[in-house]
Design a protein around this motif. Sequence first.
Motif, mmCIF file in Angstrom:
data_model
loop_
_atom_site.group_PDB
_atom_site.id
_atom_site.type_symbol
_atom_site.label_atom_id
_atom_site.label_comp_id
_atom_site.label_asym_id
_atom_site.label_seq_id
_atom_site.Cartn_x
_atom_site.Cartn_y
_atom_site.Cartn_z
ATOM 1 N N HIS A 51 28.743 44.564 37.504
ATOM 2 C CA HIS A 51 28.430 44.180 36.185
ATOM 3 C C HIS A 51 27.732 42.974 36.077
ATOM 4 N N CYS A 88 31.817 37.959 32.619
ATOM 5 C CA CYS A 88 31.157 39.135 32.952
ATOM 6 C C CYS A 88 30.390 39.923 31.610
ATOM 7 N N PRO A 126 37.207 44.830 39.384
ATOM 8 C CA PRO A 126 36.850 45.690 38.274
ATOM 9 C C PRO A 126 35.381 45.259 37.517
ATOM 10 N N HIS A 127 34.807 44.398 38.192
ATOM 11 C CA HIS A 127 33.564 43.744 37.524
ATOM 12 C C HIS A 127 32.661 43.763 38.381
ATOM 13 N N CYS A 182 30.436 42.820 30.704
ATOM 14 C CA CYS A 182 31.470 43.810 30.081
ATOM 15 C C CYS A 182 32.120 43.119 28.707
HETATM 16 ZN ZN ZN Z 1 32.840 43.342 33.910
#
Ligand code: ZN
Length: 79
Positions: A10, A34, A6-7, A36
């Motif tokens: 990023h 990360c 999911p990263h 995010c």
């Molecule tokens: Zn992320």
Amino acid sequence: MTTDDPHAGHGDVTLALAEQLPDGGVLYQSWPICACRLPALREGLGPPRHQSLATREQAEATGRAVREVNSGVKLEGGQ
Ligand SMILES: [Zn+2]
């Protein structure tokens, strides 16, 4: 092409912590995380007490100065 990460895509940032020790020393630690995750972290922590912004040249100069001082600071991990 898909990924389960999911990263993926990023940016990376460094989360740093400075703990004041009872003997007057300071323990500095950092973790790569990360980017995010920053908004949620900032929201949870609230406004910072201190903040600084350095150009790449300034950050590199500071790093060189720290490495050149023979203070006996023990560096672990990373580079
Ligand atoms: Zn992320």
